[in-house]
Design a protein around this motif. Structure first.
Motif, PDB file in Angstrom:
ATOM      1  N   PHE A  46       0.668  -1.274  -0.120  1.00 31.27           N
ATOM      2  CA  PHE A  46       0.091  -0.015   0.037  1.00 31.27           C
ATOM      3  C   PHE A  46       0.821   1.253   0.245  1.00 31.27           C
ATOM      4  O   PHE A  46       0.466   2.250  -0.741  1.00 31.27           O
ATOM      5  CB  PHE A  46      -1.141   0.077   1.376  1.00 31.27           C
ATOM      6  CG  PHE A  46      -1.644   1.397   1.548  1.00 31.27           C
ATOM      7  CD1 PHE A  46      -2.689   1.734   0.611  1.00 31.27           C
ATOM      8  CD2 PHE A  46      -1.132   2.231   2.421  1.00 31.27           C
ATOM      9  CE1 PHE A  46      -3.379   2.954   0.931  1.00 31.27           C
ATOM     10  CE2 PHE A  46      -1.783   3.505   2.669  1.00 31.27           C
ATOM     11  CZ  PHE A  46      -2.886   3.767   1.805  1.00 31.27           C
ATOM     12  N   GLU A  69       2.669   1.870  -3.167  1.00 27.77           N
ATOM     13  CA  GLU A  69       1.802   2.404  -4.230  1.00 27.77           C
ATOM     14  C   GLU A  69       1.134   3.731  -4.153  1.00 27.77           C
ATOM     15  O   GLU A  69       0.957   4.580  -4.836  1.00 27.77           O
ATOM     16  CB  GLU A  69       0.695   1.549  -4.313  1.00 27.77           C
ATOM     17  CG  GLU A  69      -0.246   1.178  -5.516  1.00 27.77           C
ATOM     18  CD  GLU A  69      -1.193   0.158  -5.531  1.00 27.77           C
ATOM     19  OE1 GLU A  69      -2.329   0.587  -5.426  1.00 27.77           O
ATOM     20  OE2 GLU A  69      -0.811  -1.004  -5.675  1.00 27.77           O
ATOM     21  N   ASN A  70       1.134   4.156  -2.923  1.00 28.78           N
ATOM     22  CA  ASN A  70       0.441   5.521  -2.538  1.00 28.78           C
ATOM     23  C   ASN A  70       1.578   6.849  -2.288  1.00 28.78           C
ATOM     24  O   ASN A  70       1.278   7.964  -2.041  1.00 28.78           O
ATOM     25  CB  ASN A  70      -0.403   5.502  -1.478  1.00 28.78           C
ATOM     26  CG  ASN A  70      -1.536   4.543  -1.846  1.00 28.78           C
ATOM     27  OD1 ASN A  70      -2.530   5.050  -2.679  1.00 28.78           O
ATOM     28  ND2 ASN A  70      -1.687   3.200  -1.681  1.00 28.78           N
ATOM     29  N   ARG A  71       2.806   6.262  -2.185  1.00 26.90           N
ATOM     30  CA  ARG A  71       3.827   7.407  -1.635  1.00 26.90           C
ATOM     31  C   ARG A  71       3.896   8.670  -2.371  1.00 26.90           C
ATOM     32  O   ARG A  71       4.195   9.603  -1.959  1.00 26.90           O
ATOM     33  CB  ARG A  71       5.290   6.608  -1.239  1.00 26.90           C
ATOM     34  CG  ARG A  71       6.208   7.575  -0.644  1.00 26.90           C
ATOM     35  CD  ARG A  71       7.361   6.836  -0.402  1.00 26.90           C
ATOM     36  NE  ARG A  71       7.305   5.796   0.667  1.00 26.90           N
ATOM     37  CZ  ARG A  71       7.209   4.340   0.487  1.00 26.90           C
ATOM     38  NH1 ARG A  71       7.607   3.933  -0.672  1.00 26.90           N
ATOM     39  NH2 ARG A  71       6.937   3.753   1.362  1.00 26.90           N
ATOM     40  N   GLU A  80       0.560  15.607  -3.064  1.00 23.45           N
ATOM     41  CA  GLU A  80      -0.602  16.185  -2.438  1.00 23.45           C
ATOM     42  C   GLU A  80      -0.067  17.248  -1.344  1.00 23.45           C
ATOM     43  O   GLU A  80      -0.556  18.452  -1.081  1.00 23.45           O
ATOM     44  CB  GLU A  80      -1.585  15.215  -1.673  1.00 23.45           C
ATOM     45  CG  GLU A  80      -2.410  14.593  -2.805  1.00 23.45           C
ATOM     46  CD  GLU A  80      -3.340  13.474  -2.210  1.00 23.45           C
ATOM     47  OE1 GLU A  80      -3.244  13.155  -0.889  1.00 23.45           O
ATOM     48  OE2 GLU A  80      -4.041  12.817  -2.931  1.00 23.45           O
ATOM     49  N   GLU A 138     -11.177  -2.573   0.984  1.00 22.51           N
ATOM     50  CA  GLU A 138     -10.002  -1.970   0.265  1.00 22.51           C
ATOM     51  C   GLU A 138      -8.782  -2.339   0.597  1.00 22.51           C
ATOM     52  O   GLU A 138      -7.764  -2.163  -0.124  1.00 22.51           O
ATOM     53  CB  GLU A 138     -10.076  -0.381   0.607  1.00 22.51           C
ATOM     54  CG  GLU A 138     -11.489   0.323   0.245  1.00 22.51           C
ATOM     55  CD  GLU A 138     -11.649   1.720   1.127  1.00 22.51           C
ATOM     56  OE1 GLU A 138     -11.962   2.498   0.391  1.00 22.51           O
ATOM     57  OE2 GLU A 138     -11.238   1.790   2.242  1.00 22.51           O
ATOM     58  N   ARG A 159       1.907   9.666  -4.612  1.00 29.77           N
ATOM     59  CA  ARG A 159       0.605  10.400  -4.579  1.00 29.77           C
ATOM     60  C   ARG A 159       0.530  11.441  -3.412  1.00 29.77           C
ATOM     61  O   ARG A 159       0.279  12.809  -3.401  1.00 29.77           O
ATOM     62  CB  ARG A 159      -0.639   9.452  -4.589  1.00 29.77           C
ATOM     63  CG  ARG A 159      -2.054  10.497  -4.561  1.00 29.77           C
ATOM     64  CD  ARG A 159      -3.090   9.271  -4.772  1.00 29.77           C
ATOM     65  NE  ARG A 159      -3.195   8.298  -3.527  1.00 29.77           N
ATOM     66  CZ  ARG A 159      -3.737   8.659  -2.355  1.00 29.77           C
ATOM     67  NH1 ARG A 159      -4.232   9.870  -2.049  1.00 29.77           N
ATOM     68  NH2 ARG A 159      -3.720   7.749  -1.364  1.00 29.77           N
ATOM     69  N   VAL A 160       0.894  10.918  -2.388  1.00 31.08           N
ATOM     70  CA  VAL A 160       0.833  11.500  -1.014  1.00 31.08           C
ATOM     71  C   VAL A 160       1.892  12.856  -0.784  1.00 31.08           C
ATOM     72  O   VAL A 160       1.637  13.880  -0.538  1.00 31.08           O
ATOM     73  CB  VAL A 160       1.064  10.619   0.258  1.00 31.08           C
ATOM     74  CG1 VAL A 160       1.321  11.460   1.519  1.00 31.08           C
ATOM     75  CG2 VAL A 160      -0.104   9.668   0.567  1.00 31.08           C
ATOM     76  N   LEU A 174      -3.847   6.630   6.476  1.00 35.49           N
ATOM     77  CA  LEU A 174      -4.762   6.214   5.466  1.00 35.49           C
ATOM     78  C   LEU A 174      -4.928   4.769   5.388  1.00 35.49           C
ATOM     79  O   LEU A 174      -5.950   4.166   4.992  1.00 35.49           O
ATOM     80  CB  LEU A 174      -3.957   6.698   4.180  1.00 35.49           C
ATOM     81  CG  LEU A 174      -3.695   8.243   3.855  1.00 35.49           C
ATOM     82  CD1 LEU A 174      -2.927   8.367   2.390  1.00 35.49           C
ATOM     83  CD2 LEU A 174      -5.184   8.784   3.676  1.00 35.49           C
ATOM     84  N   TRP A 175      -3.820   3.990   5.621  1.00 31.55           N
ATOM     85  CA  TRP A 175      -3.931   2.454   6.026  1.00 31.55           C
ATOM     86  C   TRP A 175      -4.821   2.332   6.910  1.00 31.55           C
ATOM     87  O   TRP A 175      -5.621   1.366   6.775  1.00 31.55           O
ATOM     88  CB  TRP A 175      -2.383   1.902   6.350  1.00 31.55           C
ATOM     89  CG  TRP A 175      -2.738   0.550   6.455  1.00 31.55           C
ATOM     90  CD1 TRP A 175      -2.310  -0.164   7.658  1.00 31.55           C
ATOM     91  CD2 TRP A 175      -2.793  -0.596   5.492  1.00 31.55           C
ATOM     92  NE1 TRP A 175      -2.379  -1.197   7.430  1.00 31.55           N
ATOM     93  CE2 TRP A 175      -2.704  -1.803   6.158  1.00 31.55           C
ATOM     94  CE3 TRP A 175      -3.081  -0.426   4.079  1.00 31.55           C
ATOM     95  CZ2 TRP A 175      -2.982  -2.999   5.599  1.00 31.55           C
ATOM     96  CZ3 TRP A 175      -3.124  -1.915   3.441  1.00 31.55           C
ATOM     97  CH2 TRP A 175      -3.142  -2.927   4.089  1.00 31.55           C
ATOM     98  N   TYR A 204      -4.215  -5.523  -1.391  1.00 30.27           N
ATOM     99  CA  TYR A 204      -2.908  -5.589  -0.732  1.00 30.27           C
ATOM    100  C   TYR A 204      -2.509  -6.745   0.184  1.00 30.27           C
ATOM    101  O   TYR A 204      -1.513  -7.322  -0.261  1.00 30.27           O
ATOM    102  CB  TYR A 204      -2.621  -4.255   0.041  1.00 30.27           C
ATOM    103  CG  TYR A 204      -2.877  -2.892  -0.777  1.00 30.27           C
ATOM    104  CD1 TYR A 204      -2.151  -2.622  -1.833  1.00 30.27           C
ATOM    105  CD2 TYR A 204      -4.085  -2.135  -0.520  1.00 30.27           C
ATOM    106  CE1 TYR A 204      -2.275  -1.393  -2.325  1.00 30.27           C
ATOM    107  CE2 TYR A 204      -4.401  -0.895  -1.186  1.00 30.27           C
ATOM    108  CZ  TYR A 204      -3.495  -0.728  -2.043  1.00 30.27           C
ATOM    109  OH  TYR A 204      -3.775   0.343  -2.779  1.00 30.27           O
ATOM    110  N   LEU A 243       0.689   8.081   5.656  1.00 33.67           N
ATOM    111  CA  LEU A 243       0.413   6.798   5.084  1.00 33.67           C
ATOM    112  C   LEU A 243      -0.064   5.712   6.041  1.00 33.67           C
ATOM    113  O   LEU A 243      -0.902   5.195   5.568  1.00 33.67           O
ATOM    114  CB  LEU A 243       1.785   6.260   4.514  1.00 33.67           C
ATOM    115  CG  LEU A 243       2.121   6.909   3.083  1.00 33.67           C
ATOM    116  CD1 LEU A 243       3.594   6.230   2.895  1.00 33.67           C
ATOM    117  CD2 LEU A 243       1.282   6.370   2.106  1.00 33.67           C
TER     118      LEU A 243
END
Length: 103
Positions: free
Chosen positions: A35, A38-40, A46, A70, A42-43, A62-63, A74, A59
Motif C-alpha cells: 500500500f 503504491e501511494n507514497r 498532495e 479496500e 501520490r501523498v 490512510l492505511w 494488498y 500513510l
C-alpha cells in the motif's frame, strides 16, 4: 575536586557478526508496504515538502482508514509475495545444503 573513577566496566568481547548471504532470497513485503509503495508518490504530490516522518504518519493514517474490502488487494499481494519467498527459501536451503556438503 571531582572524584576519580576507580571502577571499570567489564564488557564481553564482541563476537563476529555473520555476514548475510547476498544470494539469499529477499523477505516478502507486508500488505501495508505494498500500500505504502503504491501511494507514497501520490501523498508527496498532495503535500509538497512533507518530511519523511510526516509522510510515514500520513500513510499510516490512510492505511488505518481503509476498509477490509479496500485492503484485500494488498493482502492478496502480500500472500502471493510470502508464497514466493517461502518457495525461494526452500530451494535456496536445499541448494545450500549441497554446497556445504561438497566443501
Amino acid at each position: 575536586m571531582p572524584k576519580e573513577k576507580t571502577t571499570t566496566r567489564k564488557t564481553k568481547p564482541r563476537s563476529e557478526k555473520r555476514k548475510k548471504d547476498p544470494n539469499a532470497p529477499k523477505r516478502g513485503l507486508s500488505a501495508y508496504m505494498f500500500f505504502a509503495n503504491e501511494n507514497r508518490e501520490r501523498v508527496r504530490d498532495e503535500n509538497p515538502g512533507i518530511a519523511f516522518g510526516a509522510l510515514g504518519r500520513k500513510l499510516g493514517e490512510l492505511w488505518k482508514g481503509l476498509s477490509d474490502a479496500e485492503r484485500k488487494p494488498y493482502e492478496d499481494k502480500a500472500a502471493a509475495d510470502k508464497k514466493r519467498y517461502e518457495d525461494q527459501k526452500a530451494s535456496y536451503l536445499a541448494g545450500g545444503d549441497e554446497e556445504e556438503e561438497s566443501s
